[in-house]
Motif scaffolding. Structure first.
Motif, short mmCIF file in Angstrom:
data_model
loop_
_atom_site.label_atom_id
_atom_site.label_comp_id
_atom_site.label_asym_id
_atom_site.label_seq_id
_atom_site.Cartn_x
_atom_site.Cartn_y
_atom_site.Cartn_z
N SER B 37 0.83 -1.22 0.00
CA SER B 37 0.00 0.00 0.00
C SER B 37 0.85 1.26 0.00
CB SER B 37 -0.95 -0.02 1.20
OG SER B 37 -0.21 0.00 2.41
N LEU B 38 2.02 1.20 0.62
CA LEU B 38 2.86 2.40 0.65
C LEU B 38 3.45 2.68 -0.73
CD1 LEU B 38 3.87 4.65 2.45
CD2 LEU B 38 5.84 3.23 3.04
N LEU B 41 0.86 4.15 -2.88
CA LEU B 41 0.67 5.59 -2.66
C LEU B 41 1.60 6.38 -3.60
CD1 LEU B 41 0.51 7.28 0.86
CD2 LEU B 41 1.67 8.35 -1.04
N ASP B 42 2.85 5.94 -3.68
CA ASP B 42 3.81 6.61 -4.57
C ASP B 42 3.39 6.47 -6.03
OD1 ASP B 42 5.43 7.42 -2.49
OD2 ASP B 42 6.76 5.70 -2.62
N ALA B 44 0.30 6.00 -7.16
CA ALA B 44 -0.88 6.83 -7.39
C ALA B 44 -0.48 8.29 -7.58
CB ALA B 44 -1.86 6.68 -6.22
N PHE B 45 0.46 8.76 -6.75
CA PHE B 45 0.91 10.16 -6.87
C PHE B 45 1.56 10.38 -8.24
CE2 PHE B 45 4.30 13.40 -5.52
CZ PHE B 45 3.47 14.48 -5.82
N ASP B 48 -1.20 10.33 -10.90
CA ASP B 48 -1.99 11.57 -10.83
C ASP B 48 -1.22 12.73 -11.49
OD1 ASP B 48 -4.01 10.25 -9.50
OD2 ASP B 48 -3.78 11.32 -7.60
N LYS B 49 0.07 12.82 -11.14
CA LYS B 49 0.88 13.92 -11.68
C LYS B 49 1.10 13.77 -13.17
CE LYS B 49 4.85 14.53 -9.61
NZ LYS B 49 6.08 15.10 -9.04
N ILE B 53 -4.64 13.96 -13.26
CA ILE B 53 -5.95 13.47 -12.80
C ILE B 53 -5.90 13.19 -11.30
CG2 ILE B 53 -6.59 12.46 -15.01
CD1 ILE B 53 -5.65 9.73 -13.88
N LYS B 54 -7.04 12.80 -10.76
CA LYS B 54 -7.10 12.32 -9.38
C LYS B 54 -7.80 10.96 -9.43
CE LYS B 54 -8.99 13.62 -4.86
NZ LYS B 54 -9.52 14.73 -4.04
N MET B 55 -7.01 9.90 -9.41
CA MET B 55 -7.61 8.57 -9.47
C MET B 55 -8.48 8.35 -8.24
SD MET B 55 -4.91 5.76 -10.85
CE MET B 55 -3.75 6.02 -9.52
N PRO B 56 -9.75 7.95 -8.42
CA PRO B 56 -10.64 7.77 -7.26
C PRO B 56 -10.39 6.43 -6.55
CG PRO B 56 -11.83 7.33 -9.27
CD PRO B 56 -10.45 7.74 -9.70
N VAL B 57 -9.19 6.26 -6.05
CA VAL B 57 -8.79 4.96 -5.51
C VAL B 57 -9.67 4.55 -4.33
CG1 VAL B 57 -6.89 3.67 -4.48
CG2 VAL B 57 -6.41 5.35 -6.25
N GLU B 58 -10.04 5.53 -3.51
CA GLU B 58 -10.88 5.17 -2.35
C GLU B 58 -12.22 4.59 -2.78
OE1 GLU B 58 -10.67 8.89 -0.05
OE2 GLU B 58 -10.05 7.59 1.59
N SER B 59 -12.85 5.19 -3.77
CA SER B 59 -14.16 4.66 -4.18
C SER B 59 -13.98 3.31 -4.89
CB SER B 59 -14.92 5.67 -5.05
OG SER B 59 -14.49 5.63 -6.36
#
Lengths: 155, 94
Positions: B37-38, B41-42, B44-45, B48-49, B53-59
């Motif tokens: 997961s850590l 996070l990198d 996903a960042f 996104d960059k 965009i902002k990937m809706p990972v939580e949903s």
């Protein structure tokens, strides 16, 4: 600051939500058991507490942006640079900029200035999650008020 | 979409210090590549960059946890690439 209580910032100096930017003031205590040990005869603020000060400042920024609905937890520290010793009694400006707010995480750039000179900096990454307990949320909101940030802060 | 798959694979390889050749469009980021997961996070960042965009990972994770979707839908590389392309297209159209 109160090292033993893990309170590494004292008061809000400046806050904008868009773009996300915050500056807080913190005064290093004159006396502390931590400074007694770090180091005997040469007391300086520990580097890990400099990073924690940037993390707490970034955390307050993220809390202000999300109106204290989600708790930021420090997940990564990148490119940390500790450029100078910080002695007891030093008055610091601790600043953070929001680099990116993602889904469930956020990235900030933190820095510490003393007399206008940069003494530390780091890129910090946080997980942001719904508060895991009502007690933590209540205490966090109280801490925000304590440093001068209304939990529902708007610009 | 092939370009997006390549971009994601490059990001994973550099973030997780993996051999790019071990990553394919059919790779499952968690089950096959062992990304934790850590590291995600990198990743996903970086995504996104890279794509703005902002990937809706939580949903996405809520859908997986609620049984409304399979993790394959989001974490197999070509499926993730298709979702990223859709997010980029939606942003461009907005």
């Amino acid at each position: 600051m109160e090292f033993e209580a893990f309170r590494l910032v004292d008061q809000l100096e400046q806050l904008t939500l868009d773009p996300g930017r915050i500056a807080m003031r913190g005064t290093v205590p004159e006396r502390s058991t931590i400074l007694d040990a770090h180091f005997p005869g040469h007391p300086i603020m520990p580097g890990v507490l400099m990073i924690e000060a940037m993390a707490q400042t970034s955390g307050y920024l993220l809390l202000a942006i999300n109106r204290a609905r989600r708790m930021p937890f420090l997940a990564e520290v990148k490119e940390a640079k500790l450029r100078a010793f910080i002695p007891p009694g030093a008055v610091l400006s601790i600043e953070a900029d929001l680099e990116h707010e993602g889904s469930g995480y956020a990235v900030t750039h933190g820095r510490i200035l003393r007399d206008g000179k940069r003494v530390a900096e780091a890129e910090l990454r946080f997980r942001t999650v719904p508060f895991p307990s009502p007690e933590l949320q209540a205490r966090t909101r109280a801490a925000m008020l304590g440093v001068g940030i209304p939990p529902g802060a708007s610009e | 979409m092939a370009e997006t798959v390549d971009a994601i694979a490059e990001i994973i390889a550099s973030t997780c210090n993996m051999d790019r050749a071990t990553i394919s469009a059919e790779s499952h980021i968690i089950d096959d590549l062992g990304v934790d997961s850590l590291d995600f996070l990198d990743i996903a960042f970086a995504i996104d960059k890279r794509f703005g965009i902002k990937m809706p990972v939580e949903s996405w994770m809520e859908d997986v946890n609620a049984g409304r979707a399979s993790s394959d839908d989001f974490f197999i590389l070509h499926n993730l690439a298709a979702r990223i392309d859709a997010l980029v297209a939606a942003k461009t159209a907005a």
